[in-house]
Design an enzyme around this catalytic site. Structure first.
Site, PDB file in Angstrom:
ATOM      1  N   HIS A 270       0.846  -1.189   0.000  1.00 26.32           N
ATOM      2  CA  HIS A 270       0.000   0.000   0.000  1.00 26.32           C
ATOM      3  C   HIS A 270       0.887   1.246   0.000  1.00 26.32           C
ATOM      4  O   HIS A 270       1.996   1.219   0.522  1.00 26.32           O
ATOM      5  CB  HIS A 270      -0.900  -0.011   1.245  1.00 26.32           C
ATOM      6  CG  HIS A 270      -1.882   1.106   1.285  1.00 26.32           C
ATOM      7  ND1 HIS A 270      -2.789   1.347   0.267  1.00 26.32           N
ATOM      8  CD2 HIS A 270      -2.111   2.073   2.222  1.00 26.32           C
ATOM      9  CE1 HIS A 270      -3.527   2.400   0.573  1.00 26.32           C
ATOM     10  NE2 HIS A 270      -3.130   2.864   1.752  1.00 26.32           N
TER      11      HIS A 270
ATOM     12  N   ASP B 143      -3.980   9.239   2.700  1.00 28.26           N
ATOM     13  CA  ASP B 143      -4.083   7.784   2.521  1.00 28.26           C
ATOM     14  C   ASP B 143      -5.366   7.491   1.748  1.00 28.26           C
ATOM     15  O   ASP B 143      -6.420   7.237   2.329  1.00 28.26           O
ATOM     16  CB  ASP B 143      -4.091   7.106   3.897  1.00 28.26           C
ATOM     17  CG  ASP B 143      -4.017   5.581   3.799  1.00 28.26           C
ATOM     18  OD1 ASP B 143      -4.080   5.062   2.667  1.00 28.26           O
ATOM     19  OD2 ASP B 143      -3.893   4.927   4.844  1.00 28.26           O
TER      20      ASP B 143
END
Length: 460
Positions: free
Chosen positions: A371, A388
């Site tokens: 990620h 994010d």
């Protein structure tokens, strides 16, 4: 209540699979979530130094109630009696869990809490989202994008798609889709997203924008922001001969392996190589000569982009690996240090190459996936933000810097058992790209944007 799910023969793989699981997840109340950093370990009962430990951070909720490692360790190692992971038919598994501050993300409003909004993930575009947020938060860049001439349809025009995206990031209340932008790239499938990385996307995007800016009032913006120059040289030792070649760069790829910090990487970048013995330099005028070969910087750009080489090819194992070694980077970067040892003789010494950190792009995971997210301080104030995907949160300096150095972290055992040594977590989340802004250019780069900078058509 937590439990460890173990697949002794693998979860459809030839590795031991282990996950941390929330017990009775189906009965959890709506909106329940917990952010936790945890490690799972298989203890080596012959030598604790060879224990296998893996660490990860995850936000658990009713939809993602288990998280961990499908390929924790090869079954061939686990079941090898000589390796020491199973002794007298007993395997010792340890779990260490640290629960972070609880945030109700179901009802979390990024705009309300931070003043910023996130970008939606299309499935494999978190690396693109982190880069776009970084570029958007360079006001001089955003202003130039707003002033680019465009065609009518966003899906066929990168400038218009980027203008539209930036406008919605600036004025929207909720997370923004990137589908129009990826369509303008010609990406129309999951496979298209997976075929790129941040460095490649950054270069392709900047090249396309640079080309589209030609002949307009913002021509040359990309070069003004990101372009620096270095000089490659070969200098003969025994005769008076020197060969030089000037080259430009938009970013620098710095070694992580074998380097403790950014300065060590720059030292390696300009290190002198001796050409002698069987490796003498073949000069046009003097034939074979002993020589010095190296590189020095002529100038650095106002916005310095550093790509950290976290991913490397391991020739011995014939695979790509991720370098999770500890690698430090400063809040202020002085590239004039040690009497300008990184600079070429023709460099302009009146320019002060002192930089302040603007953003830290992070990769969390291994070589086969993971990620991406970014820590950014948009106005270069003391307040950092974590971008994010859809979520934006306020963060402190430690989270943005020290916790992204990589390396190992030690935590004491809550239940020591057979192992009195502290638990060592390998930090799989670490910085892979840094963006610095030169102090003397701060006011120009972090400029004010006016409503008149924005095309009226975008406001519809």
């Amino acid at each position: 209540c937590r439990r460890v799910l173990v697949f002794p023969t693998g979860n459809n793989v030839n590795h031991l699979s282990m996950y941390l699981d929330v017990a009775d997840a189906k009965s959890l109340p709506i909106g329940w979530s917990r952010s936790a950093q945890f490690s799972l370990a298989v203890i080596n009962q012959l030598d604790s130094k060879h224990s296998v430990r893996k660490e990860v951070t995850h936000t658990f909720n009713s939809r993602e109630s288990d998280w961990g490692f499908t390929s924790f360790m090869p079954l061939i190692d686990l079941y090898d009696p000589s390796k020491g992971y199973i002794v007298n038919d007993q395997c010792i598994i340890e779990a260490e869990v640290a629960v972070r501050k609880i945030v109700d993300y179901w009802n979390y409003d990024s705009k309300k809490e931070t003043g910023y909004v996130g970008l939606k993930n299309q499935g494999a575009t978190c690396y693109m989202n982190s880069l776009l947020q970084t570029l958007y938060h360079i006001p001089y860049f955003r202003k130039a994008v707003y002033h680019m001439p465009t065609v009518d349809t966003p899906s066929g025009s990168i400038p218009l798609a980027l203008q539209s995206l930036f406008y919605r990031l600036q004025h929207g209340d909720n997370s923004i889709s990137t589908k129009e932008l990826t369509k303008s790239f010609g990406w129309d499938s999951y496979e298209s997203f997976m075929q790129h990385d941040v460095q490649e996307l950054n270069r392709v995007l900047c090249e396309k924008l640079e080309d589209k800016m030609k002949g307009t009032i913002v021509e040359g913006t990309i070069q003004k922001l990101f372009e620096g120059h270095h000089m490659n040289y070969i200098e003969c030792i025994g005769v008076d001969y020197k060969s030089t070649r000037k080259e430009s760069f938009y970013d620098l790829a710095l070694d992580v392996k074998g380097c403790s910090d950014v300065y060590a990487s720059f030292d390696k970048y300009v290190a002198v190589e001796m050409l002698d013995g069987d490796n003498k330099y073949q000069s046009e005028k003097y034939g074979l000569q002993d020589a010095k070969k190296g590189m020095l910087f002529i100038d650095f750009p106002p916005v310095l982009q550093l790509q950290l080489k976290r991913f490397e090819y391991d020739h011995a194992r014939d695979i790509m690996v991720k370098i999770n070694d500890r690698y430090e980077f400063p809040l202020q970067l002085d590239l004039d240090r040690d009497d300008g040892k990184y600079l070429s003789p023709e460099a302009d010494r009146s320019v002060r190459n002192l930089y302040t950190l603007h953003s830290v792009l992070v990769h969390s995971g291994g070589v086969s996936g993971g990620h991406y997210y970014a820590f950014i301080r948009p106005t270069l104030s003391n307040q950092w933000y974590k971008f994010d995907d859809e979520r934006v949160t306020k963060e402190d300096l430690k989270r943005a810097l020290e916790e992204q150095y990589g390396g190992e972290e030690e935590l004491p055992h809550t239940n020591p058992g057979l192992n009195m040594n502290p638990l060592k977590f390998t930090k799989y989340s670490n910085a892979y790209m840094l963006v610095y802004i030169r102090e003397s250019d701060k006011e120009k780069i972090v400029c004010d944007l006016e409503e008149t900078d924005i095309n009226e058509d975008l406001k519809v």
